[in-house]
Structure formats: structure tokens, C-alpha cells
Design an enzyme around this catalytic site. Structure first.
Site, PDB file in Angstrom:
ATOM      1  N   CYS A  43       0.787  -1.456  -0.038  1.00  0.00           N
ATOM      2  CA  CYS A  43       0.151   0.106  -0.119  1.00  0.00           C
ATOM      3  C   CYS A  43       0.839   1.342  -0.043  1.00  0.00           C
ATOM      4  O   CYS A  43       0.640   2.332  -0.829  1.00  0.00           O
ATOM      5  CB  CYS A  43      -0.920  -0.048   1.319  1.00  0.00           C
ATOM      6  SG  CYS A  43      -1.918   1.604   1.368  1.00  0.00           S
ATOM      7  N   CYS A  48      -1.652   1.753  -2.852  1.00  0.00           N
ATOM      8  CA  CYS A  48      -2.539   2.968  -2.565  1.00  0.00           C
ATOM      9  C   CYS A  48      -1.956   4.237  -2.567  1.00  0.00           C
ATOM     10  O   CYS A  48      -2.223   4.992  -3.174  1.00  0.00           O
ATOM     11  CB  CYS A  48      -3.354   2.600  -1.442  1.00  0.00           C
ATOM     12  SG  CYS A  48      -3.396   0.865  -0.701  1.00  0.00           S
ATOM     13  N   LYS A  51       0.017   5.454  -5.880  1.00  0.00           N
ATOM     14  CA  LYS A  51      -1.175   5.403  -6.978  1.00  0.00           C
ATOM     15  C   LYS A  51      -1.886   6.649  -6.769  1.00  0.00           C
ATOM     16  O   LYS A  51      -2.369   7.323  -7.942  1.00  0.00           O
ATOM     17  CB  LYS A  51      -1.969   4.047  -6.726  1.00  0.00           C
ATOM     18  CG  LYS A  51      -3.237   3.835  -7.684  1.00  0.00           C
ATOM     19  CD  LYS A  51      -4.482   4.527  -7.446  1.00  0.00           C
ATOM     20  CE  LYS A  51      -4.962   4.158  -6.019  1.00  0.00           C
ATOM     21  NZ  LYS A  51      -5.273   2.599  -5.846  1.00  0.00           N
ATOM     22  N   TYR A 177      -9.276  -3.480 -10.563  1.00  0.00           N
ATOM     23  CA  TYR A 177      -8.893  -2.113 -10.135  1.00  0.00           C
ATOM     24  C   TYR A 177      -7.925  -1.497 -10.718  1.00  0.00           C
ATOM     25  O   TYR A 177      -7.812  -0.426 -11.295  1.00  0.00           O
ATOM     26  CB  TYR A 177      -8.602  -2.541  -8.501  1.00  0.00           C
ATOM     27  CG  TYR A 177      -9.975  -2.723  -7.886  1.00  0.00           C
ATOM     28  CD1 TYR A 177     -10.150  -1.565  -6.951  1.00  0.00           C
ATOM     29  CD2 TYR A 177     -10.152  -3.913  -7.441  1.00  0.00           C
ATOM     30  CE1 TYR A 177     -11.105  -1.844  -5.702  1.00  0.00           C
ATOM     31  CE2 TYR A 177     -11.155  -4.302  -6.433  1.00  0.00           C
ATOM     32  CZ  TYR A 177     -11.620  -3.127  -5.716  1.00  0.00           C
ATOM     33  OH  TYR A 177     -12.742  -3.401  -4.611  1.00  0.00           O
ATOM     34  N   GLU A 181      -7.337   1.779 -13.028  1.00  0.00           N
ATOM     35  CA  GLU A 181      -6.709   3.200 -12.378  1.00  0.00           C
ATOM     36  C   GLU A 181      -5.810   3.462 -13.059  1.00  0.00           C
ATOM     37  O   GLU A 181      -5.622   4.655 -13.400  1.00  0.00           O
ATOM     38  CB  GLU A 181      -6.350   2.593 -10.925  1.00  0.00           C
ATOM     39  CG  GLU A 181      -7.497   2.482  -9.992  1.00  0.00           C
ATOM     40  CD  GLU A 181      -7.181   2.089  -8.616  1.00  0.00           C
ATOM     41  OE1 GLU A 181      -6.138   1.527  -8.325  1.00  0.00           O
ATOM     42  OE2 GLU A 181      -7.967   2.122  -7.703  1.00  0.00           O
ATOM     43  N   HIS A 435     -26.779  21.647  -0.539  1.00  0.00           N
ATOM     44  CA  HIS A 435     -26.815  22.254  -1.694  1.00  0.00           C
ATOM     45  C   HIS A 435     -25.850  23.386  -1.937  1.00  0.00           C
ATOM     46  O   HIS A 435     -25.859  24.312  -1.152  1.00  0.00           O
ATOM     47  CB  HIS A 435     -28.164  22.890  -1.825  1.00  0.00           C
ATOM     48  CG  HIS A 435     -28.535  23.217  -3.099  1.00  0.00           C
ATOM     49  ND1 HIS A 435     -28.861  22.252  -4.307  1.00  0.00           N
ATOM     50  CD2 HIS A 435     -29.018  24.460  -3.614  1.00  0.00           C
ATOM     51  CE1 HIS A 435     -29.380  22.800  -5.355  1.00  0.00           C
ATOM     52  NE2 HIS A 435     -29.265  24.233  -5.056  1.00  0.00           N
ATOM     53  N   GLU A 440     -26.105  15.427  -2.396  1.00  0.00           N
ATOM     54  CA  GLU A 440     -27.506  15.636  -1.966  1.00  0.00           C
ATOM     55  C   GLU A 440     -28.440  14.717  -2.986  1.00  0.00           C
ATOM     56  O   GLU A 440     -29.485  14.277  -2.561  1.00  0.00           O
ATOM     57  CB  GLU A 440     -27.801  17.083  -2.219  1.00  0.00           C
ATOM     58  CG  GLU A 440     -28.060  17.662  -3.590  1.00  0.00           C
ATOM     59  CD  GLU A 440     -28.460  19.129  -3.524  1.00  0.00           C
ATOM     60  OE1 GLU A 440     -29.308  19.391  -2.730  1.00  0.00           O
ATOM     61  OE2 GLU A 440     -27.992  19.941  -4.456  1.00  0.00           O
TER      62      GLU A 440
HETATM   63  P1  NDP Z   1      -8.507  -7.961 -10.133  1.00  0.00           P
HETATM   64  O1  NDP Z   1      -8.454  -9.236  -9.537  1.00  0.00           O
HETATM   65  O2  NDP Z   1      -9.114  -6.687  -9.609  1.00  0.00           O
HETATM   66  O3  NDP Z   1      -8.801  -8.017 -11.619  1.00  0.00           O
HETATM   67  C1  NDP Z   1      -7.874  -8.886 -12.460  1.00  0.00           C
HETATM   68  C2  NDP Z   1      -8.028  -8.679 -13.807  1.00  0.00           C
HETATM   69  O4  NDP Z   1      -7.371  -9.539 -14.483  1.00  0.00           O
HETATM   70  C3  NDP Z   1      -9.493  -8.891 -14.320  1.00  0.00           C
HETATM   71  O5  NDP Z   1      -9.876  -8.135 -15.207  1.00  0.00           O
HETATM   72  C4  NDP Z   1      -9.730 -10.242 -14.750  1.00  0.00           C
HETATM   73  O6  NDP Z   1     -10.469 -10.601 -15.891  1.00  0.00           O
HETATM   74  C5  NDP Z   1      -8.278 -10.223 -15.686  1.00  0.00           C
HETATM   75  N1  NDP Z   1      -7.682 -11.570 -15.738  1.00  0.00           N
HETATM   76  C6  NDP Z   1      -7.120 -12.430 -14.747  1.00  0.00           C
HETATM   77  N2  NDP Z   1      -6.680 -13.581 -15.565  1.00  0.00           N
HETATM   78  C7  NDP Z   1      -6.803 -13.455 -16.823  1.00  0.00           C
HETATM   79  C8  NDP Z   1      -6.541 -14.217 -17.790  1.00  0.00           C
HETATM   80  N3  NDP Z   1      -5.773 -15.150 -17.764  1.00  0.00           N
HETATM   81  N4  NDP Z   1      -6.701 -13.497 -19.176  1.00  0.00           N
HETATM   82  C9  NDP Z   1      -7.411 -12.449 -19.416  1.00  0.00           C
HETATM   83  N5  NDP Z   1      -7.493 -11.760 -18.397  1.00  0.00           N
HETATM   84  C10 NDP Z   1      -7.394 -12.135 -17.088  1.00  0.00           C
HETATM   85  O7  NDP Z   1      -6.865  -7.689 -10.127  1.00  0.00           O
HETATM   86  P2  NDP Z   1      -5.881  -6.407  -9.859  1.00  0.00           P
HETATM   87  O8  NDP Z   1      -4.587  -6.980 -10.431  1.00  0.00           O
HETATM   88  O9  NDP Z   1      -6.644  -5.153 -10.738  1.00  0.00           O
HETATM   89  O10 NDP Z   1      -5.970  -5.861  -8.495  1.00  0.00           O
HETATM   90  C11 NDP Z   1      -5.768  -7.022  -7.275  1.00  0.00           C
HETATM   91  C12 NDP Z   1      -6.326  -6.488  -6.077  1.00  0.00           C
HETATM   92  O11 NDP Z   1      -5.845  -5.447  -5.361  1.00  0.00           O
HETATM   93  C13 NDP Z   1      -7.702  -6.182  -6.381  1.00  0.00           C
HETATM   94  O12 NDP Z   1      -8.649  -7.237  -6.615  1.00  0.00           O
HETATM   95  C14 NDP Z   1      -8.160  -5.355  -4.966  1.00  0.00           C
HETATM   96  O13 NDP Z   1      -8.621  -6.351  -4.086  1.00  0.00           O
HETATM   97  C15 NDP Z   1      -6.690  -4.692  -4.895  1.00  0.00           C
HETATM   98  N6  NDP Z   1      -6.522  -3.327  -5.090  1.00  0.00           N
HETATM   99  C16 NDP Z   1      -7.491  -2.481  -4.661  1.00  0.00           C
HETATM  100  C17 NDP Z   1      -7.549  -1.130  -5.095  1.00  0.00           C
HETATM  101  C18 NDP Z   1      -8.338  -0.230  -4.401  1.00  0.00           C
HETATM  102  O14 NDP Z   1      -8.835  -0.318  -3.504  1.00  0.00           O
HETATM  103  N7  NDP Z   1      -8.583   1.037  -5.129  1.00  0.00           N
HETATM  104  C19 NDP Z   1      -6.572  -0.665  -6.064  1.00  0.00           C
HETATM  105  C20 NDP Z   1      -5.876  -1.733  -6.649  1.00  0.00           C
HETATM  106  C21 NDP Z   1      -5.821  -2.872  -6.306  1.00  0.00           C
HETATM  107  P3  NDP Z   1     -11.859 -11.366 -15.114  1.00  0.00           P
HETATM  108  O15 NDP Z   1     -12.560 -10.073 -14.523  1.00  0.00           O
HETATM  109  O16 NDP Z   1     -12.395 -11.600 -16.403  1.00  0.00           O
HETATM  110  O17 NDP Z   1     -11.465 -12.529 -14.162  1.00  0.00           O
END
Ligand code: NDP
Length: 459
Positions: A43, A48, A51, A177, A181, A435, A440
Site C-alpha cells: 500500500c 494505494c 497510486k 482495479y 486506475e 446544496h 445531495e
Molecule cells: P483484479 O482481480 O481486480 O482484476 C484482475 C483482472 O485480470 C480482471 O480484469 C481479470 O479478468 C483479468 N484476468 C485475470 N486472469 C486473466 C487471464 N488469464 N486472461 C485475461 N484476463 C485475465 O486484480 P488487480 O490486479 O486489478 O487488483 C488486485 C487486487 O488488489 C484487487 O482485487 C483489489 O482487491 C486490490 N486493489 C484495490 C485497489 C483499491 O482499493 N482502489 C486498487 C488496486 C488494487 P476477469 O474479470 O474476466 O476475471
């Protein structure tokens, strides 16, 4: 005195581990903590915090454009990536030292070293043998690198924070995410962005209206969305990266980012020597009190791969320390409706059930509003704000609140309190709005957009 060197040893100095160590020490426990990479974990160092600084940096370009609608003679000018990264690094270094000071102030013994189990109560910590009555695994996770030909030519999120130059063209794989982002960040900084993902809309698992609204907003900002596409291979062509797609198409960029999920950090921990079991997703399995299958060994945060959010890891670490060493019942958190934000452009705030989840539970009313936010009435940027409430018909409780638009994460945090407290739609309706704000709208949503889940209730 026990026969152990420590009452508690925490492996991993990220958000959850540091909180657990500090609170346990505050309860009088003799605590040690090991961190092999950087204090504050993902983080603070490669997640976080940097980012969000990047999100803020990216916002100034479009804001300069918007200001013209308000009479300012502003021009975007150029962005000094190197200068920004240096300032960001200085801030992160400051935060690292704060973490170490907090631990020292609490009386926790810190080890900047790799820790691994030798047996269920013994660890090798950078060559030193230490024993502990209880051990907490808080090692977090790392970006997943798929088994994709040419994946070595692509970077992961950890790498982005130390790039020496800003890519002018970036291809992002995934639509979770991290992918959305960084798509917003680089678009805001003026790069050409291609987002390649296998779903029909980004952010699988989020409310469908949010997903659709985000896809539309991204397209409006010039982000090219390659929906329902799979990458087949990544090719390095000189300095360029070519992502070949399953439909025969290809995306050429200066930089390819793999944002395809994260994997718990288990490697090198020697879990087998402690007898700790992980599941098929390589996550450590714990019970409601964060106990692994070995009762004196606990795990918290992303290494358990449940709700992978910093505030959840902190709450888990704190609660666990209270449970293990606190004399009084400790602070209690509700993990029922955990709010989260996606710092996309515009950002998302979300809490509670999606419309589909609510419909599966029973009859629910949906209130939906889309409008041009005040800023864009004059800026002329065609970005809409979307707000949505989901109300359980039987109890009148608001069970979900979702927003895409400026300040959504700030607004949804307040609504998360209301939802955790069990507020009803009637409570929302009798709350007087502020407002003129976007917020709101959440207390003036009077007309039901649709009812869902009727069939589920009849079963
Ligand atoms: P996520 O799990 O959110 O997303 C993974 C992405 O990769 C999805 O779009 C998924 O597709 C895709 N994917 C996975 N495997 C394949 C594949 N073999 N082929 C094609 N696409 C694939 O992971 P992130 O890496 O974005 O983030 C990890 C975690 O970190 C988040 O889940 C969250 O918990 C945390 N995080 C939180 C943030 C916040 O609070 N603002 C910011 C950043 C991270 P599909 O959806 O189809 O499975």
C-alpha cells in the site's frame, strides 16, 4: 516468562502486520516483526499511496482544460514525470520512516530480513533463529504474471512507480482495479491508452450500471477499450511492445502493463515445515479468528486472499491483536458491507450489494440517477455522474450504494456508515441535503427506477 523469545512474531511489515504488531505490543506482548522489502508493504510503497499521488497528478491536466470554461486562460503545458517521481519517492521514504518509528515507539523489535519457518514455533529470520509462542503471517501478495508468450516484455504495477520516463502509448491487460486506475492515470497524463480485457465491460463483479458508466466515461476520454478480447502473445519490436489479440488484431505501444490479478506471497516461507495449509489459489486458509489449520499460527490480509483491501488488513491485524492479548473485548469491525473505491477517471465508490446480488436475495427497488455534474456544465467535458441506491423491499433498508463521479470515494464513505448502521430508504428521504452538491442526490432520489428480484422472492 515463557520458553519462547517472543509472545508474537509477525512475518510481513505491511499495513496489517504493522498494526497487529503495534497493538499486541501495546497490550504488553513481547513482539518481533520481520520485513524483507519495505516497511508499509504494498500500500505505502507500490500501491494505494503512490497510486493516489499519481491519480492526483493526472487530474491537473484535464482540470487545466476544464478551467477555461470558467474564464481561466490555462494551457496544459508539459508534465515533468522525472520531477514528479522524485517528489513522490521522497514522500514514500518519509512514510517508511514513520512506520519504523511507530513500531519502535510501541516497543516492537524490528528485523529487516526474510523470515521462514524452521518448525511450527521456530523461524529463521535473516540467519537468526527466533522462537515465538504465536506467529502471524502477513506477507501480502504480488502481481500475477500469466503464462503468456512474451509476458517478460511486459511490466507489472510494481514497475510503474519507478519508470524513468512516461510511456506515450500504453497497452493495459485486464480490467480490474489496477487496470482501470492506471488507464485513467495515463490518459490524464496525456498518453494514448489501450485497455484489453475479456469481459464485455471493465470491473467484473461491480454493479452493472457502474461498469457500463465507467466504460462510457473511459471511451469519452479517449481510452480505447478492447472488450471481449484475450491477449495471445506480447512481442518486443525494438523499444515497442505489440500485444497480439485473439481476433487477429494487435495493439502497439511503448509499454505493456499486466494487471491480471495478484497472488499471495507464500514462496520461501517454509509453510510445509510448520504444517500450514494453503488452498488451490495459493491463499492461506483461516477461520473467523484468523487461525490457520495450526492453531497458534494466524494469517491476515492479502495472503488470505479474501477482501484484499488495506483497511481490511488493518482491521484484521488490530482485531487479532486484541483477541490474542487484549484484556477487554477489543474494537470490533463489521466486514458485512465493506466499502471500496476504484480511483478510475472518474472515480467509483461502492458499498453493499450490487443490483444483481440484491435481486438474488429477494425483491428490491433500484433508484438510479445520471446527470451532468456542475463542473462540466461549464467545462463542456461530456462526463456524467451516476448514482444508484438499492433498497430491500421487505425491510426498506438501503443495501447498496454505488457512484461514479467526482468525489465518489469521499461520498460513499459516509453512506457506508449509514448502511452499516442499517439505515432505511426512509432515513435517507428524511435527511436534508447539502446544496449544491452531487452528494445531495443520494437523499433526493424519490422516483423508483425499477423493481428487481420478484421471482427470487416467489421461490
Ligand atoms: P483484479 O482481480 O481486480 O482484476 C484482475 C483482472 O485480470 C480482471 O480484469 C481479470 O479478468 C483479468 N484476468 C485475470 N486472469 C486473466 C487471464 N488469464 N486472461 C485475461 N484476463 C485475465 O486484480 P488487480 O490486479 O486489478 O487488483 C488486485 C487486487 O488488489 C484487487 O482485487 C483489489 O482487491 C486490490 N486493489 C484495490 C485497489 C483499491 O482499493 N482502489 C486498487 C488496486 C488494487 P476477469 O474479470 O474476466 O476475471
Amino acid at each position: 516468562m515463557t520458553k519462547f523469545d517472543f509472545d508474537l512474531f509477525v512475518i510481513g511489515g505491511g499495513s496489517g502486520g504493522v498494526r497487529c504488531a503495534r497493538i499486541a505490543a501495546g497490550h504488553g506482548a513481547r513482539v518481533g516483526i520481520a520485513e524483507q522489502r519495505f516497511w508499509g508493504g504494498t500500500c505505502v510503497n507500490v500501491g494505494c499511496v503512490p497510486k493516489k499521488l499519481m491519480v492526483l497528478a493526472a487530474g491537473y491536466g484535464p482540470a487545466a482544460d476544464d478551467a477555461r470554461g470558467f474564464g481561466w486562460d490555462t494551457r496544459r503545458g508539459s508534465h515533468d514525470w522525472g520531477g514528479f517521481i522524485a517528489t513522490k519517492d521522497a514522500e514514500i521514504a518519509r512514510l517508511n520512516t514513520i512506520y519504523v518509528k511507530l513500531l519502535a515507539g510501541a516497543g516492537v523489535e524490528t528485523f529487516e530480513a526474510h523470515a521462514q519457518f524452521l518448525d511450527p514455533h521456530t523461524l529463521d529470520v535473516g540467519g537468526r533463529r527466533v522462537t515465538a509462542e504465536r506467529i502471524v503471517i502477513a506477507t501480502g501478495g504480488h502481481p500475477h504474471r500469466p503464462d503468456l508468450p512474451g509476458a517478460e516484455h511486459a511490466a507489472v504495477s510494481d514497475d510503474i512507480f519507478h519508470l524513468t520516463a512516461m510511456p506515450k502509448r500504453i497497452a493495459i491487460l485486464g480490467s480490474g482495479y489496477i487496470a482501470v486506475e492506471f488507464a485513467g492515470i495515463f490518459a490524464g497524463l496525456g498518453a494514448a491508452v489501450d485497455l484489453i480485457f475479456r469481459q464485455h465491460h471493465p470491473l467484473r463483479g461491480f454493479d452493472e450500471d457502474l461498469r457500463e458508466a465507467l466504460a462510457e466515461a473511459m471511451a469519452t476520454q479517449g481510452i480505447r477499450l478492447h472488450a471481449a478480447r484475450l491477449p495471445r502473445r506480447i512481442e518486443a519490436k525494438g523499444a515497442a511492445r505489440v500485444v497480439h489479440l485473439d481476433d487477429g488484431g494487435a495493439v502497439t505501444a511503448d509499454f505493456a502493463l499486466l494487471a491480471l490479478g495478484r497472488t499471495p506471497n507464500l514462496r520461501g516461507l517454509g509453510l510445509d515445515r510448520a504444517g500450514v495449509r494453503a488452498n488451490e489459489r495459493h491463499a492461506i486458509v483461516v477461520d473467523a479468528e484468523w487461525r490457520t489449520n495450526v492453531p497458534h499460527i494466524h494469517a491476515i490480509g492479502d495472503v488470505t486472499d479474501r477482501i484484499n483491501l488495506t483497511p481490511v488488513a488493518i482491521a484484521e491485524g488490530h482485531t487479532l491483536a486484541d483477541l490474542l492479548f487484549g484484556a477487554l473485548p477489543g474494537r470490533s469491525w463489521s466486514f458485512a458491507a465493506v466499502a471500496s473505491a476504484v480511483f478510475s477517471s472518474p472515480p467509483i465508490g461502492t458499498v453493499g450489494l450490487t443490483e444483481a446480488q440484491a435481486a438474488a436475495h429477494g425483491p428490491a427497488d433500484v433508484y438510479l440517477s445520471r446527470f451532468t455534474p456542475m463542473r462540466h456544465t461549464l467545462s463542456g467535458r461530456p462526463l456524467k455522474t451516476m448514482m444508484k441506491l438499492i433498497v430491500d423491499q421487505a425491510s426498506d433498508r438501503v443495501v447498496g450504494a454505488h457512484m461514479l463521479g467526482e468525489d465518489a470515494p469521499e461520498i460513499i464513505q459516509g453512506l457506508a456508515v449509514a448502511i452499516t448502521a442499517g439505515a432505511t430508504k426512509r432515513d435517507f428521504d428524511r435527511t436534508i441535503g447539502i446544496h449544491p452538491t452531487a452528494a445531495e442526490e443520494f437523499v433526493t432520489l424519490r422516483t423508483r427506477t425499477r423493481a428487481v428480484g420478484v421471482a427470487a422472492a416467489a421461490d
